[in-house]
Design an enzyme around this catalytic site. Structure first.
Site, PDB file in Angstrom:
ATOM      1  N   LYS A 164      57.726  12.472  73.420  1.00 52.65           N
ATOM      2  CA  LYS A 164      57.334  11.718  74.609  1.00 52.65           C
ATOM      3  C   LYS A 164      58.576  11.291  75.380  1.00 52.65           C
ATOM      4  O   LYS A 164      58.810  11.728  76.485  1.00 52.65           O
ATOM      5  CB  LYS A 164      56.519  10.483  74.219  1.00 52.65           C
ATOM      6  CG  LYS A 164      55.257  10.782  73.418  1.00 52.65           C
ATOM      7  CD  LYS A 164      54.116  11.293  74.283  1.00 52.65           C
ATOM      8  CE  LYS A 164      52.976  11.882  73.475  1.00 52.65           C
ATOM      9  NZ  LYS A 164      52.403  10.991  72.475  1.00 52.65           N
ATOM     10  N   ASP A 219      54.091   1.814  66.133  1.00 52.43           N
ATOM     11  CA  ASP A 219      54.115   3.178  66.658  1.00 52.43           C
ATOM     12  C   ASP A 219      54.803   3.094  68.022  1.00 52.43           C
ATOM     13  O   ASP A 219      54.249   2.539  68.969  1.00 52.43           O
ATOM     14  CB  ASP A 219      52.673   3.687  66.792  1.00 52.43           C
ATOM     15  CG  ASP A 219      52.588   5.061  67.464  1.00 52.43           C
ATOM     16  OD1 ASP A 219      53.632   5.615  67.865  1.00 52.43           O
ATOM     17  OD2 ASP A 219      51.460   5.577  67.586  1.00 52.43           O
ATOM     18  N   TRP A 265      45.413   5.068  70.784  1.00 44.50           N
ATOM     19  CA  TRP A 265      46.301   5.427  69.663  1.00 44.50           C
ATOM     20  C   TRP A 265      46.207   4.449  68.507  1.00 44.50           C
ATOM     21  O   TRP A 265      46.202   4.851  67.346  1.00 44.50           O
ATOM     22  CB  TRP A 265      47.747   5.611  70.130  1.00 44.50           C
ATOM     23  CG  TRP A 265      47.900   6.879  70.913  1.00 44.50           C
ATOM     24  CD1 TRP A 265      48.251   7.009  72.229  1.00 44.50           C
ATOM     25  CD2 TRP A 265      47.648   8.219  70.453  1.00 44.50           C
ATOM     26  NE1 TRP A 265      48.241   8.335  72.603  1.00 44.50           N
ATOM     27  CE2 TRP A 265      47.875   9.098  71.530  1.00 44.50           C
ATOM     28  CE3 TRP A 265      47.240   8.765  69.229  1.00 44.50           C
ATOM     29  CZ2 TRP A 265      47.729  10.485  71.433  1.00 44.50           C
ATOM     30  CZ3 TRP A 265      47.092  10.148  69.127  1.00 44.50           C
ATOM     31  CH2 TRP A 265      47.330  10.986  70.213  1.00 44.50           C
TER      32      TRP A 265
HETATM   33  C1  LIG Z   1      51.351  11.029  71.458  1.00 44.14           C
HETATM   34  C2  LIG Z   1      51.148   9.855  70.628  1.00 44.14           C
HETATM   35  C3  LIG Z   1      50.720   9.956  69.298  1.00 44.14           C
HETATM   36  C4  LIG Z   1      50.428  11.286  68.647  1.00 44.14           C
HETATM   37  O1  LIG Z   1      51.604  11.955  68.443  1.00 44.14           O
HETATM   38  P1  LIG Z   1      51.699  13.386  67.720  1.00 44.14           P
HETATM   39  O2  LIG Z   1      53.160  13.633  67.759  1.00 44.14           O
HETATM   40  O3  LIG Z   1      50.894  14.341  68.511  1.00 44.14           O
HETATM   41  O4  LIG Z   1      51.222  13.257  66.331  1.00 44.14           O
HETATM   42  C5  LIG Z   1      50.565   8.793  68.573  1.00 44.14           C
HETATM   43  N1  LIG Z   1      50.847   7.590  69.105  1.00 44.14           N
HETATM   44  C6  LIG Z   1      51.261   7.448  70.373  1.00 44.14           C
HETATM   45  C7  LIG Z   1      51.557   6.090  70.906  1.00 44.14           C
HETATM   46  C8  LIG Z   1      51.432   8.574  71.180  1.00 44.14           C
HETATM   47  O5  LIG Z   1      51.853   8.439  72.445  1.00 44.14           O
END
Ligand SMILES: *Cc1c(COP(=O)(O)O)cnc(C)c1O
Length: 352
Positions: free
Chosen positions: A196, A172, A102
């Site tokens: 998530k 993030d 990521w």
């Molecule tokens: C799932 C995830 C993403 C991507 O997320 P989207 O909502 O599909 O854009 C980015 N960073 C992390 C850490 C993730 O777990």
């Protein structure tokens, strides 16, 4: 058929009481005569849902008055572009720490908007570790330092907030937001998709320090401009109303569980149960360094990968769903987000 707990990484399991309440309120939200999905987002009923969800999230994370909370759309992949548009603030470059799939993706996207300095990388360990802070090559003039607090695919998680001095820290937090208490005051910006560890896809959480607003690049779309969204109370465009409603129910559920300190204790107990079983086993192994193992996403391998398919099939038959590892890591991965009860983890351990 009883509800099957999911170990999937992409969309969280939701607490059953939340789903039951949503079902009860589906046709008529508290005497309003309509479903939340049908409400005007500017009407009194939805405005109260929106305000309460914001207040509860501020409470849970103890977000200081210095930081705005925005409810946006586009997920973390969109934020990979929205962050540099809003946060470069006329500066020449930004620092990124690369710890897995990521953060690698964040780096690639940010490069379209400005110079990216990869201040540290754990690529040499195949992203099974976090580079020690004393080896990061930070630029004191950087616009910000970007990290991914929990690499959902590799299962690598920061155990503490790194000290980056005066430069704003951006994280993030898609896959570990609300899993444990977090000192929001240490960050310039936090962002994450809700799907998530909170609930339904469609909602993106952004928490941004006031003094970083007002300097978005002129090409920033209005809907993705943090300053304009903050001024419009996140209603510059139509917000994802139903996702906000469900997230609000999850926030209430988290408060009823005792808040984030209680969730952290539970999540630590769940993770310990699983990692201890993997470490004690002759058949399985976890590739991640012990000092940065994720509480949320646990990748593991069978020492004989030829047995993966059998393992997954038998797990599925026992109601242990979505344990297949991400294709870049292989093997298995158990995502044990907030809504996964310890009984689910015990069932997985019993299956090992
Ligand atoms: C799932 C995830 C993403 C991507 O997320 P989207 O909502 O599909 O854009 C980015 N960073 C992390 C850490 C993730 O777990």
């Amino acid at each position: 058929r009883p509800r099957v707990g999911t170990f999937g990484a992409g969309r969280a399991a939701l607490p059953e009481p939340v789903l039951r309440q949503a079902a009860e309120e589906m046709l008529d939200w508290r005497g309003s005569g309509m479903s939340v999905m049908e409400m005007s987002h500017r009407g009194r009923d939805f405005m109260s849902i929106h305000a309460e969800a914001q207040a509860d999230l501020r409470d849970l994370l103890a977000i200081p008055a210095s930081h705005k909370l925005l409810f946006m759309q586009g997920g973390a992949i969109a934020e990979n572009a929205i962050v540099p548009m809003n946060m470069f603030r006329g500066r020449a470059s930004a620092d990124y720490v690369e710890t897995g799939a990521w953060s690698t993706r964040s780096i690639a996207e940010a490069r379209r908007y400005g110079h990216v300095n990869v201040a540290a990388s754990s690529a040499d360990t195949k992203f099974t570790s976090i580079p020690p802070r004393d080896r990061w090559k930070l630029d004191p003039a950087a616009a910000y330092v970007h990290i991914c607090s929990n690499e959902t695919i590799g299962g690598v998680q920061y155990q503490t907030v790194p000290d980056v001095g005066e430069v704003p820290l951006v994280a993030d937090v898609s896959s570990d937001i609300l899993s444990r208490p977090l000192d929001v005051s240490r960050f310039g910006l936090l962002y994450g998709g809700a799907q998530k560890n909170i609930g339904p896809a469609g909602l993106t959480i952004v928490i941004v320090r006031d003094d970083l607003l007002g300097q978005a690049h002129p090409y920033t779309p209005d809907a993705f401009n943090y300053t304009l969204q903050a001024e419009a109370d996140s209603m510059l465009n139509t917000p994802p109303t139903y996702a906000i409603y469900i997230a609000g129910l999850v926030f209430k559920w988290l408060k009823a569980q005792g808040g984030l300190a209680a969730m952290a204790a539970r999540n630590e107990a769940k993770a310990r149960l699983l990692y201890d079983a993997l470490d004690a086993s002759a058949l399985y192994s976890c590739p991640v360094a012990r000092d940065c193992r994720s509480l949320m996403n646990v990748p593991f391998h069978l020492k004989d990968p030829a047995l993966d398919a059998t393992f997954l099939k038998e797990a599925e038959a026992r109601g242990l769903a979505q344990l297949k590892g991400h294709r870049v890591v292989g093997g298995m991965r158990a995502s044990i987000y907030n809504a996964m009860p310890i009984e689910g983890v015990q069932a997985l351990v019993d299956h090992l």
